[in-house]
Design a protein around this motif. Structure first.
Motif, PDB file in Angstrom:
ATOM      1  N   MET A 196     -12.818   7.280   2.890  1.00 18.90           N
ATOM      2  CA  MET A 196     -12.575   8.666   2.819  1.00 18.90           C
ATOM      3  C   MET A 196     -13.426   9.325   1.784  1.00 18.90           C
ATOM      4  O   MET A 196     -13.188   9.124   0.633  1.00 18.90           O
ATOM      5  CB  MET A 196     -11.289   9.103   2.912  1.00 18.90           C
ATOM      6  N   LEU A 197     -14.078  10.580   2.130  1.00 18.17           N
ATOM      7  CA  LEU A 197     -14.789  11.380   1.050  1.00 18.17           C
ATOM      8  C   LEU A 197     -14.421  12.809   1.282  1.00 18.17           C
ATOM      9  O   LEU A 197     -14.154  13.221   2.282  1.00 18.17           O
ATOM     10  CB  LEU A 197     -16.279  11.224   1.429  1.00 18.17           C
ATOM     11  N   VAL A 198     -14.326  13.465   0.136  1.00 17.57           N
ATOM     12  CA  VAL A 198     -14.013  14.891  -0.062  1.00 17.57           C
ATOM     13  C   VAL A 198     -15.183  15.521  -0.519  1.00 17.57           C
ATOM     14  O   VAL A 198     -15.533  15.277  -1.591  1.00 17.57           O
ATOM     15  CB  VAL A 198     -12.614  15.249  -0.636  1.00 17.57           C
ATOM     16  N   GLU A 199     -15.715  16.602   0.215  1.00 18.16           N
ATOM     17  CA  GLU A 199     -16.978  17.261  -0.278  1.00 18.16           C
ATOM     18  C   GLU A 199     -16.484  18.148  -1.433  1.00 18.16           C
ATOM     19  O   GLU A 199     -15.578  18.772  -1.315  1.00 18.16           O
ATOM     20  CB  GLU A 199     -17.531  18.145   0.716  1.00 18.16           C
ATOM     21  N   ARG A 200     -17.543  17.892  -2.389  1.00 22.14           N
ATOM     22  CA  ARG A 200     -16.993  18.910  -3.823  1.00 22.14           C
ATOM     23  C   ARG A 200     -18.367  19.811  -3.546  1.00 22.14           C
ATOM     24  O   ARG A 200     -17.975  21.012  -4.059  1.00 22.14           O
ATOM     25  CB  ARG A 200     -17.272  17.870  -4.889  1.00 22.14           C
ATOM     26  N   ASP A 223     -16.011   6.465  -8.086  1.00 22.09           N
ATOM     27  CA  ASP A 223     -15.166   7.929  -8.153  1.00 22.09           C
ATOM     28  C   ASP A 223     -15.966   8.885  -7.384  1.00 22.09           C
ATOM     29  O   ASP A 223     -15.179   9.589  -6.657  1.00 22.09           O
ATOM     30  CB  ASP A 223     -14.756   8.174  -9.510  1.00 22.09           C
ATOM     31  N   THR A 224     -17.233   9.229  -7.714  1.00 25.40           N
ATOM     32  CA  THR A 224     -18.178  10.212  -7.165  1.00 25.40           C
ATOM     33  C   THR A 224     -19.164   9.749  -6.413  1.00 25.40           C
ATOM     34  O   THR A 224     -20.070   8.961  -6.976  1.00 25.40           O
ATOM     35  CB  THR A 224     -18.228  11.272  -8.046  1.00 25.40           C
ATOM     36  N   LEU A 225     -19.677  10.156  -5.006  1.00 28.22           N
ATOM     37  CA  LEU A 225     -20.708   9.834  -4.681  1.00 28.22           C
ATOM     38  C   LEU A 225     -21.765  11.083  -4.571  1.00 28.22           C
ATOM     39  O   LEU A 225     -21.364  12.121  -4.020  1.00 28.22           O
ATOM     40  CB  LEU A 225     -20.548   9.296  -3.124  1.00 28.22           C
TER      41      LEU A 225
END
Length: 201
Positions: free
Chosen positions: A181-185, A156-158
């Motif tokens: 696809m990744l969304v920057e946190r 879920d989180t990288l």
């Protein structure tokens, strides 16, 4: 599940020739300089990562390194110097005959990575109930295990700790597989690493 791993600028999670006596390979120790840094942001990242860990998943090769004669001890290893030690779930084809680090909570799963993650989630739920706070499953590696988990849609989180080093060879983190696809946190930069956190879609 959170996949958390240190990686070089050219995408390697170890240097060349890793093995039980030299788990990070030639030059690979530079990947983890941040974990021993006195920088306040590095210390915070390490502290928060340990504090959120209800259970930790790792592959057998990595277990053989951390449980080997030059591996973890009371001063080094996951959570060393931080509060608590989580349960560890090892993905393996066969459990070891003995464990050097007998003071850690080890579970060996021989039925594959998805079942290991399910086992770790159960352990994290128990730890969450016992502690009164929400704890996560953390996948610490190695590289092949993290890659397999990403391919299987289990992550879920990288969380990447990008070390300012080019190793040239070693164990790659990404070796193909399905696009993600990744969304920057968040991004935190220090002199020893750039700590990157992404949501995995």
């Amino acid at each position: 599940m959170i996949a958390d791993i240190s990686v070089s600028l050219d995408g390697f999670v170890t240097g060349p020739d890793p093995g039980p006596d030299n788990g990070l390979g030639i030059g690979g120790e530079t990947l983890h300089t941040w974990a021993f840094s006195d920088d306040l942001d590095d210390r915070r990242v390490l502290r928060e990562g340990t504090a959120r860990s209800g259970a930790v998943v790792l592959g057998r090769r990595l277990f053989d390194v951390v449980d080997g004669p030059n591996g973890w001890d009371d001063r080094t290893g996951y959570g060393a110097g931080e509060v608590g030690k989580p349960a560890f779930v090892v993905v393996t084809s066969s459990p070891p005959e003995s464990v050097r680090l007998a003071n850690r909570d080890w579970t060996f799963v021989t039925t594959g990575l998805p079942y290991a993650v399910t086992t770790a989630r159960h352990r994290a739920e128990v730890a969450s109930s016992d502690s009164g706070q929400e704890l996560d499953v953390v996948l610490m590696g190695g590289g092949a295990t993290v890659g397999s988990a990403l391919d299987a849609g289990l992550v879920d989180t990288l969380s990447l700790h990008l070390a300012p080093v080019v190793l040239g060879a070693g164990t790659p983190l990404f070796t193909g597989g399905a696009p993600r696809m990744l969304v920057e946190r968040s991004v935190t930069s220090t002199s020893t690493a750039t700590h990157l956190t992404y949501d995995v879609l």
